[in-house]
Design a protein around this motif. Sequence first.
Motif, PDB file in Angstrom:
ATOM      1  N   LEU A  12       0.831  -1.198   0.000  1.00  0.00           N
ATOM      2  CA  LEU A  12       0.000   0.000   0.000  1.00  0.00           C
ATOM      3  C   LEU A  12       0.867   1.250   0.000  1.00  0.00           C
ATOM      4  CD1 LEU A  12      -2.814   1.237   0.064  1.00  0.00           C
ATOM      5  CD2 LEU A  12      -2.783   0.999   2.543  1.00  0.00           C
ATOM      6  N   MET A  13       1.953   1.246   0.770  1.00  0.00           N
ATOM      7  CA  MET A  13       2.886   2.381   0.775  1.00  0.00           C
ATOM      8  C   MET A  13       3.491   2.585  -0.607  1.00  0.00           C
ATOM      9  SD  MET A  13       3.315   3.680   3.997  1.00  0.00           S
ATOM     10  CE  MET A  13       4.939   4.356   3.834  1.00  0.00           C
ATOM     11  N   SER A  63       3.999   7.092   5.918  1.00  0.00           N
ATOM     12  CA  SER A  63       5.171   7.515   6.679  1.00  0.00           C
ATOM     13  C   SER A  63       6.051   6.323   6.995  1.00  0.00           C
ATOM     14  CB  SER A  63       4.746   8.207   7.982  1.00  0.00           C
ATOM     15  OG  SER A  63       4.068   7.302   8.824  1.00  0.00           O
ATOM     16  N   LEU A  64       7.339   6.610   7.129  1.00  0.00           N
ATOM     17  CA  LEU A  64       8.333   5.610   7.516  1.00  0.00           C
ATOM     18  C   LEU A  64       9.291   6.237   8.511  1.00  0.00           C
ATOM     19  CD1 LEU A  64       9.303   4.142   4.035  1.00  0.00           C
ATOM     20  CD2 LEU A  64       8.010   2.981   5.821  1.00  0.00           C
ATOM     21  N   GLY A  65       9.672   5.463   9.518  1.00  0.00           N
ATOM     22  CA  GLY A  65      10.619   5.978  10.489  1.00  0.00           C
ATOM     23  C   GLY A  65      11.083   4.895  11.442  1.00  0.00           C
ATOM     24  N   TYR A  66      11.936   5.276  12.355  1.00  0.00           N
ATOM     25  CA  TYR A  66      12.440   4.368  13.376  1.00  0.00           C
ATOM     26  C   TYR A  66      11.641   4.599  14.650  1.00  0.00           C
ATOM     27  CZ  TYR A  66      15.495   2.183  16.791  1.00  0.00           C
ATOM     28  OH  TYR A  66      15.982   1.396  17.806  1.00  0.00           O
ATOM     29  N   GLY A  72       8.966   1.739  11.645  1.00  0.00           N
ATOM     30  CA  GLY A  72       7.578   2.068  11.934  1.00  0.00           C
ATOM     31  C   GLY A  72       6.967   2.712  10.707  1.00  0.00           C
ATOM     32  N   TYR A  73       5.714   2.423  10.457  1.00  0.00           N
ATOM     33  CA  TYR A  73       5.033   3.016   9.307  1.00  0.00           C
ATOM     34  C   TYR A  73       3.558   3.194   9.598  1.00  0.00           C
ATOM     35  CZ  TYR A  73       3.928  -1.890   8.537  1.00  0.00           C
ATOM     36  OH  TYR A  73       3.517  -3.189   8.714  1.00  0.00           O
ATOM     37  N   ASN A  74       2.962   4.122   8.874  1.00  0.00           N
ATOM     38  CA  ASN A  74       1.529   4.386   8.943  1.00  0.00           C
ATOM     39  C   ASN A  74       1.056   4.829   7.573  1.00  0.00           C
ATOM     40  OD1 ASN A  74       0.060   4.358  11.676  1.00  0.00           O
ATOM     41  ND2 ASN A  74       2.087   5.165  12.181  1.00  0.00           N
ATOM     42  N   VAL A  75      -0.191   4.528   7.261  1.00  0.00           N
ATOM     43  CA  VAL A  75      -0.863   5.052   6.073  1.00  0.00           C
ATOM     44  C   VAL A  75      -2.192   5.621   6.547  1.00  0.00           C
ATOM     45  CG1 VAL A  75       0.242   3.531   4.393  1.00  0.00           C
ATOM     46  CG2 VAL A  75      -1.850   2.787   5.501  1.00  0.00           C
ATOM     47  N   GLY A  76      -2.613   6.726   5.931  1.00  0.00           N
ATOM     48  CA  GLY A  76      -3.853   7.321   6.389  1.00  0.00           C
ATOM     49  C   GLY A  76      -4.315   8.470   5.539  1.00  0.00           C
ATOM     50  N   ALA A  77      -5.277   9.206   6.089  1.00  0.00           N
ATOM     51  CA  ALA A  77      -5.883  10.335   5.385  1.00  0.00           C
ATOM     52  C   ALA A  77      -6.054  11.499   6.346  1.00  0.00           C
ATOM     53  CB  ALA A  77      -7.235   9.932   4.814  1.00  0.00           C
ATOM     54  N   GLN A  78      -6.047  12.691   5.752  1.00  0.00           N
ATOM     55  CA  GLN A  78      -6.301  13.924   6.491  1.00  0.00           C
ATOM     56  C   GLN A  78      -7.440  14.656   5.777  1.00  0.00           C
ATOM     57  OE1 GLN A  78      -2.565  15.813   5.766  1.00  0.00           O
ATOM     58  NE2 GLN A  78      -1.588  14.902   7.551  1.00  0.00           N
ATOM     59  N   PHE A  79      -8.316  15.278   6.564  1.00  0.00           N
ATOM     60  CA  PHE A  79      -9.399  16.086   6.009  1.00  0.00           C
ATOM     61  C   PHE A  79      -9.224  17.511   6.531  1.00  0.00           C
ATOM     62  CE2 PHE A  79     -10.813  11.730   6.074  1.00  0.00           C
ATOM     63  CZ  PHE A  79     -11.216  11.569   4.755  1.00  0.00           C
ATOM     64  N   HIS A  80      -8.796  18.402   5.611  1.00  0.00           N
ATOM     65  CA  HIS A  80      -8.437  19.774   5.958  1.00  0.00           C
ATOM     66  C   HIS A  80      -9.637  20.709   5.882  1.00  0.00           C
ATOM     67  CE1 HIS A  80      -3.985  19.244   5.801  1.00  0.00           C
ATOM     68  NE2 HIS A  80      -4.366  18.169   5.139  1.00  0.00           N
ATOM     69  N   VAL A  81      -9.669  21.677   6.786  1.00  0.00           N
ATOM     70  CA  VAL A  81     -10.622  22.777   6.712  1.00  0.00           C
ATOM     71  C   VAL A  81      -9.918  23.854   5.884  1.00  0.00           C
ATOM     72  CG1 VAL A  81     -11.875  24.527   8.017  1.00  0.00           C
ATOM     73  CG2 VAL A  81     -11.604  22.217   8.963  1.00  0.00           C
ATOM     74  N   MET A  94      -5.401   7.024  10.713  1.00  0.00           N
ATOM     75  CA  MET A  94      -4.337   6.239  10.099  1.00  0.00           C
ATOM     76  C   MET A  94      -4.320   4.832  10.675  1.00  0.00           C
ATOM     77  SD  MET A  94      -1.102   8.023  12.027  1.00  0.00           S
ATOM     78  CE  MET A  94      -1.922   9.568  12.357  1.00  0.00           C
ATOM     79  N   TYR A  95      -3.685   3.943   9.945  1.00  0.00           N
ATOM     80  CA  TYR A  95      -3.443   2.594  10.439  1.00  0.00           C
ATOM     81  C   TYR A  95      -1.953   2.319  10.332  1.00  0.00           C
ATOM     82  CZ  TYR A  95      -3.350  -2.310  11.347  1.00  0.00           C
ATOM     83  OH  TYR A  95      -3.045  -3.513  11.914  1.00  0.00           O
ATOM     84  N   GLY A  96      -1.402   1.719  11.357  1.00  0.00           N
ATOM     85  CA  GLY A  96       0.012   1.357  11.363  1.00  0.00           C
ATOM     86  C   GLY A  96       0.471   1.193  12.794  1.00  0.00           C
ATOM     87  N   TYR A  97       1.766   1.389  12.992  1.00  0.00           N
ATOM     88  CA  TYR A  97       2.312   1.217  14.344  1.00  0.00           C
ATOM     89  C   TYR A  97       1.721   2.308  15.241  1.00  0.00           C
ATOM     90  CZ  TYR A  97       5.683   4.417  16.494  1.00  0.00           C
ATOM     91  OH  TYR A  97       6.255   5.426  17.202  1.00  0.00           O
ATOM     92  N   ASN A  98       1.311   1.922  16.447  1.00  0.00           N
ATOM     93  CA  ASN A  98       0.844   2.955  17.371  1.00  0.00           C
ATOM     94  C   ASN A  98       1.342   2.776  18.802  1.00  0.00           C
ATOM     95  OD1 ASN A  98      -0.938   1.066  18.460  1.00  0.00           O
ATOM     96  ND2 ASN A  98      -2.772   2.062  17.669  1.00  0.00           N
ATOM     97  N   THR A  99       2.161   1.763  19.037  1.00  0.00           N
ATOM     98  CA  THR A  99       2.816   1.665  20.344  1.00  0.00           C
ATOM     99  C   THR A  99       3.965   0.663  20.273  1.00  0.00           C
ATOM    100  OG1 THR A  99       2.414   1.511  22.723  1.00  0.00           O
ATOM    101  CG2 THR A  99       1.393  -0.159  21.365  1.00  0.00           C
ATOM    102  N   VAL A 100       4.943   0.867  21.121  1.00  0.00           N
ATOM    103  CA  VAL A 100       6.067  -0.057  21.268  1.00  0.00           C
ATOM    104  C   VAL A 100       6.174  -0.401  22.747  1.00  0.00           C
ATOM    105  CG1 VAL A 100       8.570  -0.332  21.063  1.00  0.00           C
ATOM    106  CG2 VAL A 100       7.322   0.901  19.292  1.00  0.00           C
TER     107      VAL A 100
END
Length: 176
Positions: A12-13, A63-66, A72-81, A94-100
């Motif tokens: 997906l990324m 997103s990708l990171g350590y 760690g990675y996440n994919v998601g959406a933002q809805f801006h005003v 978003m869905y992905g890593y959310n805790t270690v």
Amino acid sequence: MLPQFRWKKCFLMLVISIVVGISILHGQSSSFGNIGVGGGISYGGIGARFTYMPNEILGLFGSLGYNLDELGYNVGAQFHVPSKKKLSVYITGMYGYNTVLIVDAIIMETKTTYFGFTTGLGCEFKLKEKSFLSAEVLLPFRPQSYKDAVDDLKSINYEIKEPLPLLFCIGYHFKF
């Protein structure tokens, strides 16, 4: 070898990256995305976030990171005003890593990354024409496997520092 479910998320990324790449090659005349570096789960831990904006309201990101354990990675959406001011707000999911979970004890040392859904609110503060700061307050929905691991540690009298119910992210972005 990575488990099957992680390959799907990596795929997906890759798809999101291809969409952004095609848009760049297509040559849109206005800003249609951004890349940012920062800290927090929406940056994969300490890492980078790539956002594609097909219009001024919707942002799709990866997103990708350590994350102190692994990639760690996440994919998601933002809805801006929509806003012409220096400060604008958005909601995100978003869905992905959310805790270690890091266990550092005499009898056991381990680190485990857990994945789940996260939602929250964010704001962008425009610095210049093509750059801005982003800050978010996020609510992670931690998976049952994480809760079970914490309960197991408590059952053997291991002292647990409960994580904050809300998480914070900050990053610096460049529009392209």
